[in-house]
Design an enzyme around this catalytic site. Sequence first.
Site, PDB file in Angstrom:
ATOM      1  N   ARG A 138       0.850  -1.205   0.000  1.00 27.46           N
ATOM      2  CA  ARG A 138       0.000   0.000   0.000  1.00 27.46           C
ATOM      3  C   ARG A 138       0.886   1.256   0.000  1.00 27.46           C
ATOM      4  O   ARG A 138       2.117   1.169   0.061  1.00 27.46           O
ATOM      5  CB  ARG A 138      -0.924  -0.008   1.219  1.00 27.46           C
ATOM      6  CG  ARG A 138      -0.167   0.111   2.522  1.00 27.46           C
ATOM      7  CD  ARG A 138      -1.090   0.220   3.718  1.00 27.46           C
ATOM      8  NE  ARG A 138      -0.327   0.619   4.884  1.00 27.46           N
ATOM      9  CZ  ARG A 138      -0.848   0.920   6.048  1.00 27.46           C
ATOM     10  NH1 ARG A 138      -2.142   0.872   6.213  1.00 27.46           N
ATOM     11  NH2 ARG A 138      -0.092   1.281   7.063  1.00 27.46           N
TER      12      ARG A 138
ATOM     13  N   SER B   1      13.315  10.773   4.172  1.00 29.61           N
ATOM     14  CA  SER B   1      12.274  11.794   4.395  1.00 29.61           C
ATOM     15  C   SER B   1      12.960  13.152   4.500  1.00 29.61           C
ATOM     16  O   SER B   1      14.134  13.231   4.903  1.00 29.61           O
ATOM     17  CB  SER B   1      11.532  11.499   5.702  1.00 29.61           C
ATOM     18  OG  SER B   1      10.773  12.626   6.094  1.00 29.61           O
TER      19      SER B   1
ATOM     20  N   TYR C 297      12.098   9.108  14.444  1.00 31.60           N
ATOM     21  CA  TYR C 297      11.858   8.999  12.990  1.00 31.60           C
ATOM     22  C   TYR C 297      12.911   9.793  12.210  1.00 31.60           C
ATOM     23  O   TYR C 297      13.494   9.298  11.239  1.00 31.60           O
ATOM     24  CB  TYR C 297      10.448   9.508  12.708  1.00 31.60           C
ATOM     25  CG  TYR C 297       9.987   9.372  11.278  1.00 31.60           C
ATOM     26  CD1 TYR C 297       9.548   8.151  10.769  1.00 31.60           C
ATOM     27  CD2 TYR C 297       9.960  10.474  10.425  1.00 31.60           C
ATOM     28  CE1 TYR C 297       9.099   8.037   9.460  1.00 31.60           C
ATOM     29  CE2 TYR C 297       9.512  10.371   9.115  1.00 31.60           C
ATOM     30  CZ  TYR C 297       9.085   9.154   8.642  1.00 31.60           C
ATOM     31  OH  TYR C 297       8.643   9.047   7.338  1.00 31.60           O
TER      32      TYR C 297
ATOM     33  N   ILE D 296       3.128  13.402   2.027  1.00 34.77           N
ATOM     34  CA  ILE D 296       2.526  12.608   0.955  1.00 34.77           C
ATOM     35  C   ILE D 296       1.222  12.004   1.492  1.00 34.77           C
ATOM     36  O   ILE D 296       1.182  11.529   2.635  1.00 34.77           O
ATOM     37  CB  ILE D 296       3.478  11.469   0.499  1.00 34.77           C
ATOM     38  CG1 ILE D 296       4.877  12.031   0.176  1.00 34.77           C
ATOM     39  CG2 ILE D 296       2.890  10.721  -0.683  1.00 34.77           C
ATOM     40  CD1 ILE D 296       4.934  13.057  -0.939  1.00 34.77           C
TER      41      ILE D 296
END
Length: 243
Positions: free
Chosen positions: A14, A141, A154, A187
Site C-alpha cells: 500500500r 524523508s 523517525y 505525501i
Amino acid sequence: MTERKIALITGGSRGIGFACAKELAQNGCDIIINDICDEATAKPALDEIRALGVDAWFYQFDVSNDAQVHEAVDKMIADHGKIDILLNNAGITKDGLFLRMDAEQWERVIKINLGSAYYVTHAVIKYMMKARQGSIINMSSIVGVHGNAGQANYSASKAGLIGLTKTLAKEFGSRNIRVNAVCPGFIQTAMTANLGNIEEYAAAIPMKRFGTPEDIAKVVKFLALDTDYVTGQAIEVAGGLML
Ligand code: NAP
C-alpha cells in the site's frame, strides 16, 4: 530466468511502496512485494500489478527481523534467480516529544526504519555483486535532512538512511551498484491521514498541495531505470517544502 528486471519493494502492499511497484511494473519490471501483512491482504495489490502484464510475487516477513529477511531473500533468489532493484520502503512512525519518548519508542522506529535497510541490503547486495549490477533506493524523508519537533526517533532513522546511502554508494560504485535515497515531504497516505488540518499544512508548501504516492514513484522509477550515473544522492520530493 525472466529477461525483465526484478524489483523488490519492502512495505509494498500500500501507500508509497505500492505506487512505486505499479510505476516499475508499468515500465516492464517484475515485482516482488514484501509486507508484514498476510498474502490475502496484499492480494488486491498483487492482482493490480499482474493486470499490468508483468509477474508479481509476495513474501511476508518483518523487515526488522534479520533471520526472516535472510531466509526470504535466499528464497527469492532460489525462486526467481535475481534482484535488480531494491526499494527499502517499509517504515513506521511512533511520534512524541523527546522528553516523553521512551526507549521502546526509540528502538522500534530505528529498527524498522533504519535497521531494516541494513538487514535487507546486506541480504540482497551479495547477489547484486555477483550480477555486477544493481540499484538500491532508500525511502528517507525531508525530516531526515531538516529535523522535525516530535519526531526525534523517525528523523534520526531517516537521517541514518542518508548516511547509509552515501556510504554504500562509495563502497559499491566499482561493482556497478548505485545507491540513492528519496526524501518525500508530506505525501497523502495512511501515514499522514491523522495529521489534522491538511489545508493548513498545504499552505506552507510552495506547491500548495500534499504530494501523491505517484509523485514519489516517478522519482524512484528515474533512479531505478532511467539513469546509470546518479549515485549517493538524497533527492527531496516535497513540493518545495523546507526551501
Ligand atoms: P504506509 O502507508 O504506512 O505504508 C508502510 C508500509 O510498510 C505498510 O504496508 C506497512 O505494513 C509496511 N510495514 C510496516 N512495518 C513493517 C515491517 N516491520 N515489515 C514489513 N513491512 C512493514 O506508509 P507510506 O506513507 O506509504 O510510507 C512509506 C515510506 O515512505 C516509509 O518509509 C515512510 O517513512 C516514508 N515517508 C512517508 C511520507 C508520507 O508523508 N507519507 C513522508 C516521508 C517519508 P502494514 O500496513 O501491514 O503495517
